[in-house]
Design a protein around this motif. Structure first.
Motif, PDB file in Angstrom:
ATOM      1  N   ARG A 186      60.933  19.502  41.661  1.00 17.22           N
ATOM      2  CA  ARG A 186      60.262  19.708  42.875  1.00 17.22           C
ATOM      3  C   ARG A 186      60.777  20.885  43.815  1.00 17.22           C
ATOM      4  O   ARG A 186      60.037  21.782  44.399  1.00 17.22           O
ATOM      5  N   GLY A 187      62.152  21.022  43.860  1.00 15.06           N
ATOM      6  CA  GLY A 187      62.616  22.019  44.897  1.00 15.06           C
ATOM      7  C   GLY A 187      62.630  23.442  44.344  1.00 15.06           C
ATOM      8  O   GLY A 187      62.890  24.367  45.031  1.00 15.06           O
ATOM      9  N   ARG A 188      61.858  23.741  43.032  1.00 14.81           N
ATOM     10  CA  ARG A 188      61.702  25.203  42.758  1.00 14.81           C
ATOM     11  C   ARG A 188      60.253  25.478  42.834  1.00 14.81           C
ATOM     12  O   ARG A 188      59.839  26.683  42.729  1.00 14.81           O
ATOM     13  N   PHE A 189      59.450  24.634  43.965  1.00  7.38           N
ATOM     14  CA  PHE A 189      58.221  24.873  43.976  1.00  7.38           C
ATOM     15  C   PHE A 189      57.700  24.962  45.347  1.00  7.38           C
ATOM     16  O   PHE A 189      58.299  24.146  46.408  1.00  7.38           O
ATOM     17  N   ALA A 190      56.524  25.336  45.764  1.00  7.87           N
ATOM     18  CA  ALA A 190      55.939  25.591  47.134  1.00  7.87           C
ATOM     19  C   ALA A 190      55.517  24.509  47.574  1.00  7.87           C
ATOM     20  O   ALA A 190      54.959  23.573  47.180  1.00  7.87           O
ATOM     21  N   PRO A 191      55.253  24.316  48.987  1.00  2.71           N
ATOM     22  CA  PRO A 191      54.619  23.103  49.529  1.00  2.71           C
ATOM     23  C   PRO A 191      53.073  23.355  49.392  1.00  2.71           C
ATOM     24  O   PRO A 191      52.276  22.149  49.277  1.00  2.71           O
ATOM     25  N   ARG A 192      52.128  24.377  48.937  1.00  2.00           N
ATOM     26  CA  ARG A 192      51.025  24.363  48.745  1.00  2.00           C
ATOM     27  C   ARG A 192      50.895  25.103  47.168  1.00  2.00           C
ATOM     28  O   ARG A 192      51.859  25.734  46.653  1.00  2.00           O
ATOM     29  N   ILE A 193      49.699  24.569  46.527  1.00  2.00           N
ATOM     30  CA  ILE A 193      49.435  25.065  45.163  1.00  2.00           C
ATOM     31  C   ILE A 193      48.108  25.379  44.982  1.00  2.00           C
ATOM     32  O   ILE A 193      47.280  24.829  45.399  1.00  2.00           O
ATOM     33  N   LEU A 194      47.909  26.444  44.202  1.00  5.21           N
ATOM     34  CA  LEU A 194      46.557  26.661  43.955  1.00  5.21           C
ATOM     35  C   LEU A 194      46.343  26.887  42.317  1.00  5.21           C
ATOM     36  O   LEU A 194      47.416  26.889  41.416  1.00  5.21           O
ATOM     37  N   ALA A 195      44.816  26.891  41.878  1.00  2.36           N
ATOM     38  CA  ALA A 195      44.462  27.299  40.749  1.00  2.36           C
ATOM     39  C   ALA A 195      43.266  28.081  40.712  1.00  2.36           C
ATOM     40  O   ALA A 195      42.458  27.902  41.470  1.00  2.36           O
ATOM     41  N   GLU A 196      43.390  29.280  39.879  1.00  2.00           N
ATOM     42  CA  GLU A 196      42.033  30.133  40.103  1.00  2.00           C
ATOM     43  C   GLU A 196      41.450  29.755  38.825  1.00  2.00           C
ATOM     44  O   GLU A 196      41.777  29.919  37.631  1.00  2.00           O
ATOM     45  N   LEU A 197      40.189  29.561  38.895  1.00  2.00           N
ATOM     46  CA  LEU A 197      39.254  29.257  37.824  1.00  2.00           C
ATOM     47  C   LEU A 197      38.281  30.427  37.183  1.00  2.00           C
ATOM     48  O   LEU A 197      37.920  31.428  38.373  1.00  2.00           O
ATOM     49  N   ARG A 198      38.346  30.741  36.259  1.00  2.00           N
ATOM     50  CA  ARG A 198      37.539  31.889  35.848  1.00  2.00           C
ATOM     51  C   ARG A 198      36.165  31.819  36.090  1.00  2.00           C
ATOM     52  O   ARG A 198      35.466  30.996  36.212  1.00  2.00           O
ATOM     53  N   GLY A 199      35.394  32.971  36.488  1.00  2.00           N
ATOM     54  CA  GLY A 199      34.271  32.957  37.216  1.00  2.00           C
ATOM     55  C   GLY A 199      33.072  33.276  36.055  1.00  2.00           C
ATOM     56  O   GLY A 199      33.359  33.006  34.946  1.00  2.00           O
ATOM     57  N   VAL A 200      31.931  33.578  36.389  1.00  2.00           N
ATOM     58  CA  VAL A 200      30.792  33.687  35.378  1.00  2.00           C
ATOM     59  C   VAL A 200      30.850  35.030  34.827  1.00  2.00           C
ATOM     60  O   VAL A 200      31.024  35.985  35.368  1.00  2.00           O
ATOM     61  N   ILE A 201      30.891  34.984  33.460  1.00  2.00           N
ATOM     62  CA  ILE A 201      31.198  36.014  32.741  1.00  2.00           C
ATOM     63  C   ILE A 201      29.813  36.127  31.782  1.00  2.00           C
ATOM     64  O   ILE A 201      29.703  35.157  30.982  1.00  2.00           O
ATOM     65  N   ASP A 202      29.282  37.256  31.538  1.00  2.00           N
ATOM     66  CA  ASP A 202      27.818  37.084  30.839  1.00  2.00           C
ATOM     67  C   ASP A 202      28.199  37.517  29.214  1.00  2.00           C
ATOM     68  O   ASP A 202      29.252  37.640  28.895  1.00  2.00           O
ATOM     69  N   GLU A 203      27.220  37.342  28.489  1.00  2.00           N
ATOM     70  CA  GLU A 203      27.312  37.480  27.082  1.00  2.00           C
ATOM     71  C   GLU A 203      28.200  38.844  26.707  1.00  2.00           C
ATOM     72  O   GLU A 203      28.437  38.827  25.393  1.00  2.00           O
ATOM     73  N   ARG A 204      27.869  39.710  27.440  1.00  2.00           N
ATOM     74  CA  ARG A 204      28.445  40.943  27.070  1.00  2.00           C
ATOM     75  C   ARG A 204      29.929  41.354  27.571  1.00  2.00           C
ATOM     76  O   ARG A 204      30.774  42.317  27.329  1.00  2.00           O
ATOM     77  N   GLY A 205      30.675  40.261  28.224  1.00  2.00           N
ATOM     78  CA  GLY A 205      31.925  40.262  28.924  1.00  2.00           C
ATOM     79  C   GLY A 205      31.734  41.006  30.335  1.00  2.00           C
ATOM     80  O   GLY A 205      32.988  41.423  30.609  1.00  2.00           O
ATOM     81  N   GLY A 206      30.929  40.936  30.903  1.00  2.00           N
ATOM     82  CA  GLY A 206      30.667  41.749  32.201  1.00  2.00           C
ATOM     83  C   GLY A 206      30.618  40.554  33.386  1.00  2.00           C
ATOM     84  O   GLY A 206      30.464  39.489  33.090  1.00  2.00           O
ATOM     85  N   SER A 207      30.797  41.051  34.685  1.00  2.00           N
ATOM     86  CA  SER A 207      30.842  40.414  35.650  1.00  2.00           C
ATOM     87  C   SER A 207      29.971  40.853  36.840  1.00  2.00           C
ATOM     88  O   SER A 207      29.915  41.855  37.283  1.00  2.00           O
ATOM     89  N   ALA A 208      28.671  40.009  37.060  1.00  2.00           N
ATOM     90  CA  ALA A 208      27.726  40.477  38.042  1.00  2.00           C
ATOM     91  C   ALA A 208      28.275  40.397  39.338  1.00  2.00           C
ATOM     92  O   ALA A 208      27.890  41.288  40.306  1.00  2.00           O
ATOM     93  N   PHE A 209      29.396  39.467  39.829  1.00  2.00           N
ATOM     94  CA  PHE A 209      30.100  39.880  41.013  1.00  2.00           C
ATOM     95  C   PHE A 209      31.009  41.069  41.142  1.00  2.00           C
ATOM     96  O   PHE A 209      30.749  41.755  42.003  1.00  2.00           O
ATOM     97  N   TRP A 210      31.448  41.665  40.159  1.00  2.00           N
ATOM     98  CA  TRP A 210      32.289  42.515  39.942  1.00  2.00           C
ATOM     99  C   TRP A 210      31.582  43.778  40.168  1.00  2.00           C
ATOM    100  O   TRP A 210      31.688  44.607  41.083  1.00  2.00           O
ATOM    101  N   ASP A 211      30.370  43.885  39.448  1.00  2.00           N
ATOM    102  CA  ASP A 211      29.506  44.997  39.623  1.00  2.00           C
ATOM    103  C   ASP A 211      28.858  45.008  40.990  1.00  2.00           C
ATOM    104  O   ASP A 211      28.518  46.090  41.585  1.00  2.00           O
ATOM    105  N   GLY A 212      28.540  43.952  41.664  1.00  2.00           N
ATOM    106  CA  GLY A 212      27.986  44.033  43.009  1.00  2.00           C
ATOM    107  C   GLY A 212      28.933  44.368  44.079  1.00  2.00           C
ATOM    108  O   GLY A 212      28.396  44.609  45.123  1.00  2.00           O
ATOM    109  N   VAL A 213      30.210  43.916  43.796  1.00  2.00           N
ATOM    110  CA  VAL A 213      31.164  44.135  45.038  1.00  2.00           C
ATOM    111  C   VAL A 213      32.115  45.212  44.712  1.00  2.00           C
ATOM    112  O   VAL A 213      32.040  46.416  45.068  1.00  2.00           O
ATOM    113  N   ALA A 214      33.512  44.809  44.080  1.00  2.00           N
ATOM    114  CA  ALA A 214      34.457  45.745  44.039  1.00  2.00           C
ATOM    115  C   ALA A 214      34.268  46.898  42.977  1.00  2.00           C
ATOM    116  O   ALA A 214      34.624  47.892  43.301  1.00  2.00           O
ATOM    117  N   GLY A 215      33.422  46.708  42.036  1.00  2.00           N
ATOM    118  CA  GLY A 215      33.201  47.569  41.045  1.00  2.00           C
ATOM    119  C   GLY A 215      32.669  48.868  41.634  1.00  2.00           C
ATOM    120  O   GLY A 215      32.685  49.959  41.032  1.00  2.00           O
TER     121      GLY A 215
END
Length: 350
Positions: free
Chosen positions: A158-187
């Protein structure tokens, strides 16, 4: 057939590479690149070799990698990772979904606009990630073992870890391996498609995001509908993982991944169920199920059971019961964990 979780070693490189090739697009923590995977395993080896109970300046930039192993064949059938503290050596970016409310007296109307703000709110948190289970093993509770063994590891260190913890879940990826979110925002600002950006991030880190990502809020209403509907949505294959996180006490608080828009789940570390309920006890007896039933003070139950510190960490699913002076453990589990009567184990109910 018995499976156990153990600490990864540098010589697991080829096994990890074979698993990574099955992961597909959007799996940043498990790139199908030998050099990157070797760097991860070497970084983990250094973390496992540091035997301190805690670090003087708080959790460090440590990575712990675990392997799901078939004990009969020695094959690696899954993997998972724990980051002790994100954002120690570089910014940890997320988008935060917020709402701006404005009122017009002349029109007698109230307008609420959702916005994506680029933030580093989650810096300093621990992170559980990099979980991948071989498609041939997605039954029998092995995903649960792989995911929740990380919380036992955290409870035991326990002493090696922070008081807060997170988990990132993979978002929606289409059958071509693309991301509509990426294309619409950062891309729109990077001149590269999702696969290129995700691969670059996995191999080289995310400094390019700091260099090029717009710092102003993004109004959700101005995005294409395909990008809007992807915000905070997990990949279909990740929905069971999201439910498992919710059962542990994680919640979605509007943080999303800047690449694919997948949800980031957060919790207070000490309130994660498998951490809060973990208990350390000696092994009072090793006995088969019929022997457990005869000697125990409680019904037989299934539990995650773990032992060992750092590089010697091992965890498995086991039939257990409460004995007079500790835990009664099944022989198969005792063999998988390499424990004897009198040894201390940590356990939490399945």
């Amino acid at each position: 057939m018995t499976f156990r979780i153990r600490a990864a070693r540098v010589d697991d490189l080829e096994s990890l590479y074979e698993l990574a090739k099955l992961g597909g697009s959007g799996f940043t923590n498990l790139p199908a690149d030998r050099a990157s995977l070797r760097a991860k395993l070497e970084r983990a080896a250094a973390a496992y070799a540091d035997g301190r109970e805690s670090l003087p300046d708080g959790p460090g930039d440590e990575l712990f990698v675990t392997i799901l192993e078939n004990t009969m064949t020695g094959e690696a059938r899954g993997t998972a990772q724990i980051f002790a503290c994100v954002g120690r050596t570089g910014p940890f970016y997320s988008y935060r979904l917020t709402t701006l409310t404005q009122h017009s007296k002349e029109l007698a109307r109230t307008f609420r606009a959702e916005m994506l703000n680029l933030v580093t709110d989650l810096e300093g948190s621990s992170e559980v990630g990099g979980l991948f289970l071989h498609p041939g093993e997605r039954a029998g509770g092995l995903g649960l073992l792989l995911a929740r063994s990380r919380y036992l590891f955290i409870a035991m260190h326990r002493g090696r870890f922070a008081p807060r913890i997170l988990a990132e879940l993979r978002g929606v990826i289409d059958e071509r391996g693309g991301s509509a979110f990426w294309d619409g925002v950062a891309g729109r600002f990077f001149g590269m498609d999702f696969h290129e950006a995700d691969t670059f991030n996995a191999l080289h880190g995310n400094q390019f995001i700091a260099d090029l990502m717009p710092k102003h809020p993004v109004y959700v209403a101005m995005l294409p509908e395909s990008a809007r509907t992807a915000i905070g949505m997990p990949h279909p294959n990740g929905r069971p993982a999201m439910r498992m996180l919710e059962n542990e006490g994680f919640a979605y608080e509007g943080y999303v991944d800047i690449f694919d828009g997948g949800p980031t789940m957060t919790a207070r570390t000490d309130q994660v169920r498998s951490i809060a309920q973990a208990r350390a006890e000696p092994v009072a007896q090793i006995a088969p199920p019929e022997g457990i039933a005869a000697e125990s003070r409680s019904p037989i139950r299934q539990a995650l059971v773990a032992t060992g510190r750092l590089a010697s960490f091992r965890c498995t699913l086991a039939d257990v019961a409460d004995g007079q002076d500790g835990l009664i453990l099944s022989p198969g589990a005792a063999t998988a964990l390499a424990v004897r009567e009198g040894d201390t184990v940590w356990h939490v109910a399945r």
